[in-house]
Design a protein around this motif. Structure first.
Motif, PDB file in Angstrom:
ATOM      1  N   GLN A 338       0.798  -1.099  -0.083  1.00  0.00           N
ATOM      2  CA  GLN A 338       0.118   0.028   0.029  1.00  0.00           C
ATOM      3  C   GLN A 338       0.822   1.349   0.091  1.00  0.00           C
ATOM      4  OE1 GLN A 338      -3.344   0.050  -0.281  1.00  0.00           O
ATOM      5  NE2 GLN A 338      -3.064  -2.125  -0.434  1.00  0.00           N
ATOM      6  N   GLU A 339       0.415   2.278  -0.756  1.00  0.00           N
ATOM      7  CA  GLU A 339       1.239   3.579  -0.987  1.00  0.00           C
ATOM      8  C   GLU A 339       1.027   4.430   0.191  1.00  0.00           C
ATOM      9  OE1 GLU A 339       0.948   7.202  -3.718  1.00  0.00           O
ATOM     10  OE2 GLU A 339       1.801   5.110  -5.072  1.00  0.00           O
ATOM     11  N   VAL A 340       2.261   4.638   1.007  1.00  0.00           N
ATOM     12  CA  VAL A 340       1.929   5.468   2.187  1.00  0.00           C
ATOM     13  C   VAL A 340       2.358   6.888   1.747  1.00  0.00           C
ATOM     14  CG1 VAL A 340       2.857   6.011   4.607  1.00  0.00           C
ATOM     15  CG2 VAL A 340       2.675   3.479   3.689  1.00  0.00           C
ATOM     16  N   TYR A 341       3.539   7.007   0.953  1.00  0.00           N
ATOM     17  CA  TYR A 341       3.814   8.465   0.580  1.00  0.00           C
ATOM     18  C   TYR A 341       4.526   8.155  -0.641  1.00  0.00           C
ATOM     19  CZ  TYR A 341       5.626  12.943   0.722  1.00  0.00           C
ATOM     20  OH  TYR A 341       6.083  14.443   0.207  1.00  0.00           O
ATOM     21  N   ALA A 342       4.261   9.432  -1.451  1.00  0.00           N
ATOM     22  CA  ALA A 342       4.881   9.371  -2.643  1.00  0.00           C
ATOM     23  C   ALA A 342       5.445  10.920  -3.092  1.00  0.00           C
ATOM     24  CB  ALA A 342       3.921   8.873  -3.884  1.00  0.00           C
ATOM     25  N   THR A 343       6.564  10.922  -3.606  1.00  0.00           N
ATOM     26  CA  THR A 343       7.098  12.241  -3.899  1.00  0.00           C
ATOM     27  C   THR A 343       6.169  13.043  -5.094  1.00  0.00           C
ATOM     28  OG1 THR A 343       8.753  11.193  -5.639  1.00  0.00           O
ATOM     29  CG2 THR A 343       9.626  11.906  -3.616  1.00  0.00           C
ATOM     30  N   PRO A 344       6.100  14.298  -5.363  1.00  0.00           N
ATOM     31  CA  PRO A 344       5.311  14.952  -6.191  1.00  0.00           C
ATOM     32  C   PRO A 344       5.608  14.545  -7.799  1.00  0.00           C
ATOM     33  CG  PRO A 344       6.242  16.537  -4.526  1.00  0.00           C
ATOM     34  CD  PRO A 344       6.879  15.388  -4.384  1.00  0.00           C
ATOM     35  N   VAL A 345       6.661  14.028  -8.007  1.00  0.00           N
ATOM     36  CA  VAL A 345       6.949  13.757  -9.476  1.00  0.00           C
ATOM     37  C   VAL A 345       6.808  12.107  -9.604  1.00  0.00           C
ATOM     38  CG1 VAL A 345       8.610  15.808  -9.811  1.00  0.00           C
ATOM     39  CG2 VAL A 345       9.515  13.352  -8.933  1.00  0.00           C
ATOM     40  N   SER A 346       6.369  11.553  -8.854  1.00  0.00           N
ATOM     41  CA  SER A 346       6.300  10.146  -8.915  1.00  0.00           C
ATOM     42  C   SER A 346       5.045   9.709  -9.705  1.00  0.00           C
ATOM     43  CB  SER A 346       5.909   9.396  -7.299  1.00  0.00           C
ATOM     44  OG  SER A 346       4.771   9.964  -7.024  1.00  0.00           O
ATOM     45  N   LYS A 347       5.126   8.589 -10.470  1.00  0.00           N
ATOM     46  CA  LYS A 347       4.019   8.189 -11.494  1.00  0.00           C
ATOM     47  C   LYS A 347       3.212   7.002 -10.855  1.00  0.00           C
ATOM     48  CE  LYS A 347       6.717  10.034 -15.381  1.00  0.00           C
ATOM     49  NZ  LYS A 347       7.478   9.488 -16.540  1.00  0.00           N
ATOM     50  N   PRO A 348       2.275   6.574 -11.414  1.00  0.00           N
ATOM     51  CA  PRO A 348       1.338   5.431 -10.884  1.00  0.00           C
ATOM     52  C   PRO A 348       2.220   4.100 -11.037  1.00  0.00           C
ATOM     53  CG  PRO A 348       0.070   6.684 -12.167  1.00  0.00           C
ATOM     54  CD  PRO A 348       1.389   7.560 -12.447  1.00  0.00           C
ATOM     55  N   MET A 349       2.173   3.096 -10.128  1.00  0.00           N
ATOM     56  CA  MET A 349       2.878   2.124 -10.358  1.00  0.00           C
ATOM     57  C   MET A 349       2.161   0.875 -11.089  1.00  0.00           C
ATOM     58  SD  MET A 349       4.362  -0.184  -7.115  1.00  0.00           S
ATOM     59  CE  MET A 349       2.964  -0.124  -6.319  1.00  0.00           C
ATOM     60  N   PRO A 350       3.072   0.497 -11.859  1.00  0.00           N
ATOM     61  CA  PRO A 350       1.982  -0.615 -12.844  1.00  0.00           C
ATOM     62  C   PRO A 350       1.843  -1.860 -11.995  1.00  0.00           C
ATOM     63  CG  PRO A 350       4.194   0.254 -13.856  1.00  0.00           C
ATOM     64  CD  PRO A 350       4.165   0.686 -12.777  1.00  0.00           C
ATOM     65  N   ALA A 351       1.053  -2.760 -12.468  1.00  0.00           N
ATOM     66  CA  ALA A 351       0.620  -3.822 -11.807  1.00  0.00           C
ATOM     67  C   ALA A 351       1.624  -4.919 -11.751  1.00  0.00           C
ATOM     68  CB  ALA A 351      -0.660  -4.714 -12.192  1.00  0.00           C
ATOM     69  N   ASP A 352       2.517  -5.029 -12.980  1.00  0.00           N
ATOM     70  CA  ASP A 352       3.438  -5.944 -12.663  1.00  0.00           C
ATOM     71  C   ASP A 352       4.674  -5.635 -11.869  1.00  0.00           C
ATOM     72  OD1 ASP A 352       4.043  -4.044 -14.473  1.00  0.00           O
ATOM     73  OD2 ASP A 352       4.609  -5.008 -16.180  1.00  0.00           O
ATOM     74  N   VAL A 353       4.683  -4.650 -11.561  1.00  0.00           N
ATOM     75  CA  VAL A 353       5.807  -3.879 -10.532  1.00  0.00           C
ATOM     76  C   VAL A 353       5.344  -4.797  -9.388  1.00  0.00           C
ATOM     77  CG1 VAL A 353       6.754  -2.064  -9.419  1.00  0.00           C
ATOM     78  CG2 VAL A 353       6.482  -1.939 -11.622  1.00  0.00           C
ATOM     79  N   CYS A 354       4.255  -4.577  -8.658  1.00  0.00           N
ATOM     80  CA  CYS A 354       3.518  -5.281  -7.648  1.00  0.00           C
ATOM     81  C   CYS A 354       4.033  -6.727  -7.702  1.00  0.00           C
ATOM     82  CB  CYS A 354       2.065  -4.951  -7.462  1.00  0.00           C
ATOM     83  SG  CYS A 354       1.716  -3.156  -7.218  1.00  0.00           S
ATOM     84  N   GLU A 355       3.604  -7.444  -8.521  1.00  0.00           N
ATOM     85  CA  GLU A 355       3.775  -8.968  -8.480  1.00  0.00           C
ATOM     86  C   GLU A 355       5.436  -8.992  -8.404  1.00  0.00           C
ATOM     87  OE1 GLU A 355       2.352 -10.026 -12.467  1.00  0.00           O
ATOM     88  OE2 GLU A 355       0.414  -9.546 -12.210  1.00  0.00           O
ATOM     89  N   GLU A 356       6.224  -8.226  -8.927  1.00  0.00           N
ATOM     90  CA  GLU A 356       7.850  -8.523  -8.811  1.00  0.00           C
ATOM     91  C   GLU A 356       8.074  -8.220  -7.575  1.00  0.00           C
ATOM     92  OE1 GLU A 356      11.479  -9.414 -10.080  1.00  0.00           O
ATOM     93  OE2 GLU A 356       9.534  -9.397 -11.342  1.00  0.00           O
ATOM     94  N   LEU A 357       7.462  -7.144  -6.856  1.00  0.00           N
ATOM     95  CA  LEU A 357       7.924  -6.917  -5.344  1.00  0.00           C
ATOM     96  C   LEU A 357       7.285  -8.074  -4.433  1.00  0.00           C
ATOM     97  CD1 LEU A 357       7.245  -3.120  -5.308  1.00  0.00           C
ATOM     98  CD2 LEU A 357       9.205  -4.323  -5.136  1.00  0.00           C
TER      99      LEU A 357
END
Length: 627
Positions: A338-357
């Motif tokens: 779950q995203e707690v904090y993100a910098t102003p320039v951050s972009k949405p996280m793709p679904a396959d990144v979550c699967e990799e994590l």
């Protein structure tokens, strides 16, 4: 507090622990404040402050008992109720109440510092400063309420314990910030500082025995005001000034310009403190009326708070602002991603990144890319309670890699073409060398056959013993020519060998040559000391030189030959030949020697002939051909 600030506080509580690259806990939040919401975080801080206040109130309640039950004062101290009434009345109507409030404030500041400071070593030292300030305030209160001169004197001397330790802790903090403590010389320097501080404290506490810090008459009723300073007092002042100046020098030399400006502000506060201390020592009226210990502690705490809040000392101050200024695509994630904090320039996280994590093992740094966005490199850093995900745009790097791969393929094709061209040129060079060798052997065989024909045609008839001996020598010379033709002819077959003429093969040929020469009464021995194989054309030239020297030896009386073949350098070989005979004349001056020199001149080699009676030495230097 708004929603944004609450999220920032929650994130700070979760990802505050940061691992030291060297394996230690350089930055770490207190364990009892990790993994909680910001609201609970504030409640626990207020609870700690309340406990400290309650402890001070308990100390105030038992303060009269410390006087009433002291056996040394049992005859001079009134009843407990009278003491309690006097102490409480004095605290309310005298200067002791501000000291008690200051002690509570310093204690709460110590808790605040403990919660805000990132470096665990600096945290302990700042808490020690706060503790010393709080205890000093209690000690001042006790001094004001002491009933005997002895107690007042001892408590007065105890002032110089915090006045020695607080500057010491300041300099130790400076050494930590400058990164000098981790070196061996730095550790020895810190140990020397502690030893010096202990000696100063012991010297002040034993002032009654030597009177070198303060000089006064204890029998006088006004001893607390009528005293003078000794050299020990000025030693303490020098120690204090040295520690504070060293702190700001260390911080200034090891900090950026922005941090140096704030450290200069803190230095101005301490300069004001130095002015106050000098005025107090000179008993200027405005400074003499103030409480020295209270002003001293307040200035020290204010200066350290400026350093803490302005970034001189690493802290959690304005951590949200730090994240807002980061030009990186950085996200703080919980264990369930779950995203707690993100910098102003951050972009949405793709679904396959979550699967990799989810597929990765927590607790290790991972770097990966996903198929949906190959131009982004993701790096996952483990945190207590979650992880930090950094996304980096590597499109330029990928483009460079593709260009390098294309360039590499072109270079490989060019390399293959160059290798084929080299093989072709090598093959043509080998054919040319073989042709030249065949021509050289053919010419040598023609000359040898012509020589044998001349010898056989000019054999003398067998008329007497002299003619028989001459006929025998001519036939032996013809035999040498036959052996020479056999060796030269074998060179054309050597061109097709794999190993060429290495040391063992040349040694075998040298042994066969020695055997042939012994059959015609020429003693011969040879030493072969080459390290690399030789080309057939080089061996052909060596044959010619060796047989030329052997033909010359045959013209002498009882000849003995010695050959040595070795490497002169990487590109040439050296042949050394020595002839011993029973002749009395200098062999280098004979007509046969002149013919030998003429033959060597036609071999395209560097040579040298040296002779003396019964001896001739030949040195031949020739390049390694065909390499």
């Amino acid at each position: 507090m708004g929603t944004r600030e609450r999220h920032i506080g929650n994130a700070a509580a979760r990802f505050a622990p940061v691992a030291d690259p060297r394996g230690g806990r350089l930055f770490a939040m207190p364990r009892f404040l990790v993994g909680i919401t910001h609201q609970v975080y504030r409640h626990r801080v207020f609870a700690i402050a309340g406990v400290i206040t309650a402890m001070f109130l308990m100390l105030l309640a038992v303060l009269p008992a410390l006087f009433a039950f002291d056996p040394k004062l049992s005859n001079a101290v009134p009843a407990y109720s009278e003491v309690s009434e006097e102490v409480v009345d004095a605290l309310v109507h005298s200067s002791s109440l501000p000291l008690l409030v200051a002690a509570i404030a310093f204690s709460i500041w110590g808790v605040s510092v403990y919660l805000r400071c990132l470096d665990y070593v600096l945290r302990r030292r700042l808490v020690a400063v706060a503790t010393i300030c709080a205890l000093w305030m209690i000690e001042v209160i006790l001094k004001y309420k002491s009933f005997t001169p002895f107690y007042a004197t001892v408590l007065w001397y105890l002032y110089y314990v915090p006045m020695t330790l607080i500057p010491l802790l300041y300099q130790l903090c400076g050494l930590r910030l400058a990164g000098l403590e981790q070196h061996r010389l730095g550790r020895r320097y810190c140990a020397a500082l502690w030893i010096m501080a202990i000696l100063l404290i012991g010297f002040v506490l034993t002032n009654d025995f030597h009177q070198q810090v303060f000089r006064f008459d204890r029998t006088s009723d006004t001893w607390s005001n009528d005293y003078t300073y000794g050299w020990g007092y000025f030693a303490v002042l020098v120690w204090t000034a040295f520690d504070f100046v060293a702190f700001f020098v260390l911080v200034g030399r090891s900090s950026s310009f922005r941090v140096q400006r704030f450290s200069g502000t803190a230095a101005l506060v301490l300069l004001g403190g130095a002015f106050f201390a000098i005025s107090y020592a000179l008993r200027v009226p405005w400074a003499w009326r103030l409480n020295f210990s209270l002003v001293y502690c307040v200035l020290c705490v204010v200066a350290m708070e400026i350093c803490l809040d302005c970034g001189v000392i690493p802290s959690y101050h304005d951590i949200a602002g730090i994240f807002d200024t980061l030009p990186l695509d950085l996200k703080v994630l919980t264990r369930d991603l779950q995203e707690v904090y993100a910098t102003p320039v951050s972009k949405p996280m793709p679904a396959d990144v979550c699967e990799e994590l989810r597929a990765q093992e927590h607790g290790h740094v991972h770097a990966f890319a996903v198929e949906s966005n190959p131009d982004v490199m993701y790096r996952a850093f483990p945190l207590l309670g979650g992880s930090a995900l950094l996304a980096q745009d590597v499109s330029d790097l990928n483009e460079l890699n593709r260009e390098l791969a294309h360039r590499r393929m072109e270079l490989q094709r060019q390399n293959e073409l160059l290798a084929a061209d080299y093989d072709l040129k090598t093959h043509l060079a080998d054919q040319e060398a073989e042709t030249l060798l065949v021509q050289d052997v053919d010419q040598a065989l023609a000359r040898a056959l012509e020589g044998m024909y001349d010898l056989l045609s000019s054999l003398p008839p067998l008329t007497d013993e002299a003619s028989s001996h001459e006929r025998y020598r001519m036939l032996q010379r013809a035999k040498m020519l036959v052996a020479y033709c056999k060796r030269k002819g074998s060179l054309t077959l050597a061109q097709h060998g794999e190993s060429g003429f290495d040391r063992d093969r040349i040694q075998l040929i040298a042994n066969e040559l020695a055997s042939d020469l012994r059959t015609i009464d020429i003693d011969c021995a040879s030493i072969i000391a080459i390290r690399r194989p030789m080309h057939a054309s080089t061996v052909s030239a060596l044959y010619d030189c060796v047989y030329d020297f052997a033909f010359f030896a045959y013209t002498t009386d009882h000849p003995a030959l010695m050959y040595h073949l070795g490497d002169h350098d990487r590109c040439s070989v050296e042949l050394r030949a020595t002839l011993f005979s029973n002749d009395d004349e200098d062999l280098s001056q004979t007509p046969a020697a002149q013919e030998l020199e003429s033959a060597l001149q036609g071999r395209n080699v560097a040579y040298r002939l040296e002779g003396e009676p019964g001896q001739l030495r030949m040195i031949v230097l020739m390049p390694r051909a065909g390499e």
